[in-house]
Design a protein around this motif. Structure first.
Motif, short mmCIF file in Angstrom:
data_model
loop_
_atom_site.label_atom_id
_atom_site.label_comp_id
_atom_site.label_asym_id
_atom_site.label_seq_id
_atom_site.Cartn_x
_atom_site.Cartn_y
_atom_site.Cartn_z
N THR A 47 0.81 -1.22 0.00
CA THR A 47 0.00 0.00 0.00
C THR A 47 0.85 1.27 0.00
OG1 THR A 47 -0.08 -0.01 2.40
CG2 THR A 47 -1.90 -1.09 1.24
N GLU A 48 2.17 1.09 0.04
CA GLU A 48 3.03 2.27 0.05
C GLU A 48 3.62 2.51 -1.33
OE1 GLU A 48 5.88 3.78 3.36
OE2 GLU A 48 7.15 2.79 1.89
N ALA A 49 3.57 3.76 -1.77
CA ALA A 49 4.14 4.10 -3.07
C ALA A 49 5.17 5.19 -2.88
CB ALA A 49 3.05 4.56 -4.02
N ARG A 50 6.17 5.16 -3.75
CA ARG A 50 7.25 6.14 -3.66
C ARG A 50 7.56 6.64 -5.06
NH1 ARG A 50 12.43 4.73 -0.17
NH2 ARG A 50 10.81 5.13 1.35
N LEU A 51 7.60 7.95 -5.20
CA LEU A 51 7.96 8.57 -6.47
C LEU A 51 9.31 9.25 -6.29
CD1 LEU A 51 4.45 10.08 -7.09
CD2 LEU A 51 5.56 8.54 -8.70
N ILE A 56 14.68 14.00 -5.05
CA ILE A 56 13.39 14.30 -4.44
C ILE A 56 12.58 13.02 -4.37
CG2 ILE A 56 11.27 15.67 -4.63
CD1 ILE A 56 14.05 17.00 -6.54
N THR A 57 12.11 12.70 -3.17
CA THR A 57 11.32 11.49 -2.99
C THR A 57 9.97 11.87 -2.39
OG1 THR A 57 13.36 10.31 -2.46
CG2 THR A 57 11.32 9.19 -1.94
N VAL A 58 8.91 11.37 -3.00
CA VAL A 58 7.57 11.59 -2.45
C VAL A 58 7.00 10.23 -2.06
CG1 VAL A 58 5.25 12.46 -2.92
CG2 VAL A 58 7.23 13.61 -3.93
N THR A 59 6.63 10.09 -0.80
CA THR A 59 6.12 8.81 -0.32
C THR A 59 4.69 8.98 0.18
OG1 THR A 59 8.35 8.42 0.51
CG2 THR A 59 6.69 6.85 1.18
N PHE A 60 3.82 8.02 -0.16
CA PHE A 60 2.46 8.06 0.39
C PHE A 60 1.94 6.65 0.58
CE2 PHE A 60 1.91 8.09 -4.21
CZ PHE A 60 0.83 7.25 -4.43
N ASN A 61 0.95 6.52 1.43
CA ASN A 61 0.35 5.22 1.70
C ASN A 61 -1.16 5.34 1.45
OD1 ASN A 61 -0.67 2.80 2.93
ND2 ASN A 61 1.22 2.67 4.10
N ILE A 62 -1.71 4.38 0.70
CA ILE A 62 -3.13 4.49 0.35
C ILE A 62 -4.08 4.08 1.47
CG2 ILE A 62 -2.81 4.21 -2.13
CD1 ILE A 62 -3.74 1.19 -1.58
N ASN A 63 -3.55 3.45 2.52
CA ASN A 63 -4.44 3.08 3.63
C ASN A 63 -5.07 4.33 4.24
OD1 ASN A 63 -4.25 0.31 3.53
ND2 ASN A 63 -2.48 0.21 4.90
N ASN A 64 -6.35 4.25 4.52
CA ASN A 64 -7.11 5.38 5.11
C ASN A 64 -7.00 6.66 4.29
OD1 ASN A 64 -7.65 3.69 7.33
ND2 ASN A 64 -5.67 4.22 8.20
N SER A 65 -6.88 6.53 2.96
CA SER A 65 -6.68 7.73 2.15
C SER A 65 -7.98 8.22 1.50
CB SER A 65 -5.66 7.45 1.05
OG SER A 65 -6.17 6.50 0.14
#
Length: 202
Positions: free
Chosen positions: A39-43, A52-61
């Motif tokens: 569920t974790e994505a990293r750009l 530059i790193t952008v991290t997000f998790n789709i849980n509870n999104s």
């Protein structure tokens, strides 16, 4: 009971597949590379001596729907409102020659989504900013964290410009919502499939 449950899940999976917009995950423009772990994505993108790193998790999104009353009146053949995933995301900027990482914690304010047409307002906000030692996975609570609630607006604007110069702007934030929503839907279908296999397992 389990048989009926499994049948329900099979139908549900079919329905979800029908409305699935993206068979493959949508790309984020601007040369970002995507890595997904569950569920974790990293750009990640590299620009002139910076990573530059952008991290997000789709849980509870997915924000809770505000209009619960209207759902009961909904006619059976009406389309359900489209769910949109608006995850918090963390931007890390590492400069090649420093030992520190600038970390900006961003989120989508719930009331901002879908109010286009107003003067150019940002669709995401910076909530917190801190420095963390580069390369350490655990962030230290002892490092000073700047909360933007009480921040001088000029400094805040500079921080937003700083992000925009690195490709994290409204267009990026829009594409991130699209990517996150597709990823969330993909994981949801996978979850239904796993649940179906689990229920059918004797």
């Amino acid at each position: 009971g389990d048989k009926a449950f499994a049948q329900f899940l099979a139908d549900e999976i079919q329905e979800e597949r029908k409305i699935q917009k993206h068979k493959a995950l949508p790309k984020v423009s601007g040369g970002w590379e995507l890595e997904v772990r569950g569920t974790e994505a990293r750009l990640v993108r590299k620009v002139a001596g910076e990573k530059i790193t952008v991290t997000f998790n789709i849980n509870n999104s997915i924000p809770p729907s505000a209009d619960d009353e209207t759902q009961e009146e909904q006619k059976p053949d009406e389309q359900e409102p489209e769910l949109t995933s608006t995850p918090n995301f963390v931007v890390e900027v590492v400069k090649d020659d420093t030992k520190q990482t600038l970390v900006l914690d961003c989120h989508y304010p719930e009331d901002e989504i879908g109010h286009e047409g107003e003067e150019e307002s940002d669709i995401f906000t910076i909530r917190e900013v801190s420095f963390q030692p580069t390369g350490e996975s655990d962030w230290k609570d002892t490092n000073y964290t700047l909360n933007t609630d009480s921040l001088d607006w000029a400094l805040y604007d500079h921080l937003m410009d700083f992000l925009a110069d690195r490709g994290v702007d409204n267009t990026f934030a829009d594409e991130l919502i699209e990517l996150s929503t597709a990823l969330e839907h993909q994981e949801y279908i996978k979850f239904l499939e796993d649940l179906k296999s689990f229920v059918k397992c004797q």
